[in-house]
Design an enzyme around this catalytic site. Sequence first.
Site, PDB file in Angstrom:
ATOM      1  N   SER A 133       0.871  -1.190  -0.075  1.00 37.65           N
ATOM      2  CA  SER A 133       0.013   0.096  -0.086  1.00 37.65           C
ATOM      3  C   SER A 133       0.914   1.183   0.083  1.00 37.65           C
ATOM      4  O   SER A 133       2.011   1.078   0.480  1.00 37.65           O
ATOM      5  CB  SER A 133      -0.944   0.055   1.373  1.00 37.65           C
ATOM      6  OG  SER A 133      -1.351   1.127   1.588  1.00 37.65           O
ATOM      7  N   TYR A 146      -2.329  -0.352  10.783  1.00 40.30           N
ATOM      8  CA  TYR A 146      -2.490  -1.003   9.645  1.00 40.30           C
ATOM      9  C   TYR A 146      -1.325  -0.535   8.716  1.00 40.30           C
ATOM     10  O   TYR A 146      -0.689  -1.368   8.122  1.00 40.30           O
ATOM     11  CB  TYR A 146      -3.709  -0.296   9.047  1.00 40.30           C
ATOM     12  CG  TYR A 146      -3.805  -0.619   7.428  1.00 40.30           C
ATOM     13  CD1 TYR A 146      -4.169  -1.691   7.069  1.00 40.30           C
ATOM     14  CD2 TYR A 146      -3.667   0.301   6.413  1.00 40.30           C
ATOM     15  CE1 TYR A 146      -4.360  -2.008   5.643  1.00 40.30           C
ATOM     16  CE2 TYR A 146      -3.611   0.195   5.043  1.00 40.30           C
ATOM     17  CZ  TYR A 146      -3.960  -0.976   4.860  1.00 40.30           C
ATOM     18  OH  TYR A 146      -4.119  -1.276   3.257  1.00 40.30           O
TER      19      TYR A 146
HETATM   20  N1  NAD Z   1      -8.892  -0.091  -0.619  1.00 42.20           N
HETATM   21  C1  NAD Z   1      -7.751   0.258  -0.536  1.00 42.20           C
HETATM   22  O1  NAD Z   1      -7.771   1.678  -0.538  1.00 42.20           O
HETATM   23  C2  NAD Z   1      -6.328  -0.175  -0.446  1.00 42.20           C
HETATM   24  C3  NAD Z   1      -5.208   0.370  -0.490  1.00 42.20           C
HETATM   25  C4  NAD Z   1      -4.070  -0.139  -0.507  1.00 42.20           C
HETATM   26  C5  NAD Z   1      -3.705  -1.430   0.008  1.00 42.20           C
HETATM   27  N2  NAD Z   1      -5.043  -2.184  -0.123  1.00 42.20           N
HETATM   28  C6  NAD Z   1      -4.788  -3.681   0.235  1.00 42.20           C
HETATM   29  O2  NAD Z   1      -5.544  -4.481  -0.648  1.00 42.20           O
HETATM   30  C7  NAD Z   1      -5.974  -5.622  -0.006  1.00 42.20           C
HETATM   31  C8  NAD Z   1      -7.694  -5.535  -0.524  1.00 42.20           C
HETATM   32  O3  NAD Z   1      -8.159  -4.610   0.277  1.00 42.20           O
HETATM   33  P1  NAD Z   1      -9.632  -4.440  -0.335  1.00 42.20           P
HETATM   34  O4  NAD Z   1      -9.853  -2.792   0.027  1.00 42.20           O
HETATM   35  O5  NAD Z   1     -10.180  -4.992  -1.514  1.00 42.20           O
HETATM   36  O6  NAD Z   1     -10.523  -4.642   1.184  1.00 42.20           O
HETATM   37  P2  NAD Z   1     -11.941  -5.557   0.981  1.00 42.20           P
HETATM   38  O7  NAD Z   1     -12.396  -5.623   2.644  1.00 42.20           O
HETATM   39  O8  NAD Z   1     -13.016  -4.956   0.090  1.00 42.20           O
HETATM   40  O9  NAD Z   1     -11.590  -7.314   0.875  1.00 42.20           O
HETATM   41  C9  NAD Z   1     -10.708  -7.659   1.410  1.00 42.20           C
HETATM   42  C10 NAD Z   1     -11.464  -9.295   1.382  1.00 42.20           C
HETATM   43  O10 NAD Z   1     -10.317  -9.975   2.375  1.00 42.20           O
HETATM   44  C11 NAD Z   1     -11.144 -10.858   2.959  1.00 42.20           C
HETATM   45  N3  NAD Z   1     -10.283 -11.354   4.344  1.00 42.20           N
HETATM   46  C12 NAD Z   1     -10.341 -10.554   5.481  1.00 42.20           C
HETATM   47  N4  NAD Z   1      -9.668 -11.092   6.272  1.00 42.20           N
HETATM   48  C13 NAD Z   1      -9.349 -12.205   5.885  1.00 42.20           C
HETATM   49  C14 NAD Z   1      -8.780 -13.628   6.501  1.00 42.20           C
HETATM   50  N5  NAD Z   1      -8.317 -13.276   7.933  1.00 42.20           N
HETATM   51  N6  NAD Z   1      -8.670 -14.621   5.582  1.00 42.20           N
HETATM   52  C15 NAD Z   1      -9.017 -14.700   4.513  1.00 42.20           C
HETATM   53  N7  NAD Z   1      -9.757 -13.546   3.772  1.00 42.20           N
HETATM   54  C16 NAD Z   1      -9.933 -12.480   4.506  1.00 42.20           C
HETATM   55  C17 NAD Z   1     -12.356 -10.237   3.488  1.00 42.20           C
HETATM   56  O11 NAD Z   1     -13.559 -11.177   3.687  1.00 42.20           O
HETATM   57  C18 NAD Z   1     -12.719  -9.743   2.052  1.00 42.20           C
HETATM   58  O12 NAD Z   1     -13.245 -10.221   1.101  1.00 42.20           O
HETATM   59  C19 NAD Z   1      -5.649  -5.694   1.585  1.00 42.20           C
HETATM   60  O13 NAD Z   1      -4.596  -6.482   1.569  1.00 42.20           O
HETATM   61  C20 NAD Z   1      -5.374  -3.937   1.612  1.00 42.20           C
HETATM   62  O14 NAD Z   1      -4.465  -3.807   2.712  1.00 42.20           O
HETATM   63  C21 NAD Z   1      -6.350  -1.779  -0.343  1.00 42.20           C
END
Ligand code: NAD
Length: 239
Positions: A133, A146
């Site tokens: 991220s 985080y």
């Molecule tokens: N959305 C953003 O702005 C953003 C920015 C930078 C990085 N990220 C990273 O991208 C990744 C996905 O984020 P997102 O925004 O799509 O989130 P999201 O919440 O939309 O999706 C995350 C998914 O992971 C699943 N999950 C959560 N805990 C879990 C576990 N213990 N075991 C298995 N599955 C699990 C959830 O059920 C969900 O389906 C994350 O690692 C996040 O840190 C997101």
Amino acid sequence: MITGAAKGIGRATAELFAREGARLVLTDVDEAGLEELRERLAGEGAEVETVVGDVSVPEDAKAMIEAAVERFGRIDVLVANAGVIPLSTIVDATPEDWDHVMAVDGRGMFLTCKYAIEAMLETGGGSIVCLSSISGLAGQAQQAAYGPAKFVATGLTKHLAVEWAHRGIRVNAVAPGTILTEAVAELPDEYKEPMLEAHPVGRLGEPSEVASAILFLASDEASFVTGAILPVDGGYLAQ
Ligand SMILES: NC(=O)c1ccc[n+]([C@@H]2O[C@H](COP(=O)([O-])OP(=O)(O)OC[C@H]3O[C@@H](n4cnc5c(N)ncnc54)[C@H](O)[C@@H]3O)[C@@H](O)[C@H]2O)c1
């Protein structure tokens, strides 16, 4: 294999990989979301296996990789995406908040990479893409637990890339800016509005835009790319 595939960036990545003809193992704790996605992608002709499990539990993480090996004989690509995104200052964050985000985003990524690499070594190599991220490369407010967990993703990517390059395993990461997933859409406007202004392109990202970068890093088109942390952030880190 894509972990955390039921929603957000993981789901967009599953949809893109399916269009590219990949055979998929999709995993998540969200059984209903996973099943809805499996039915839709299978209906469009994709070969899809699902595993319900928690990436922070060693037996679950191991079962995810074993499912790929049992169904398809190998694992070529791991997208270590599953994560939680709790936002708070260090004053508000509890020790339990720290343990939870480190368990899912840190230990979960360690475990899925560990078992995937063990399997990839049996079949001559593979490609891993971790979800770091902008919070895993630069400091921000409200990221006391985080943000450090995302620095784990950055660090794991670089160390594993060096450790396994000679065995044909590439390890890279994407570093998304703020992406309009359901999780981010639910955040208060007081958080989202300054974030929008902080992205030079003047908008937040779409999950599909991160998926495209993941696809490139996972593919043979990136055959000489390993240990890279690719910002997908509308210019956020360029400032
Ligand atoms: N959305 C953003 O702005 C953003 C920015 C930078 C990085 N990220 C990273 O991208 C990744 C996905 O984020 P997102 O925004 O799509 O989130 P999201 O919440 O939309 O999706 C995350 C998914 O992971 C699943 N999950 C959560 N805990 C879990 C576990 N213990 N075991 C298995 N599955 C699990 C959830 O059920 C969900 O389906 C994350 O690692 C996040 O840190 C997101």
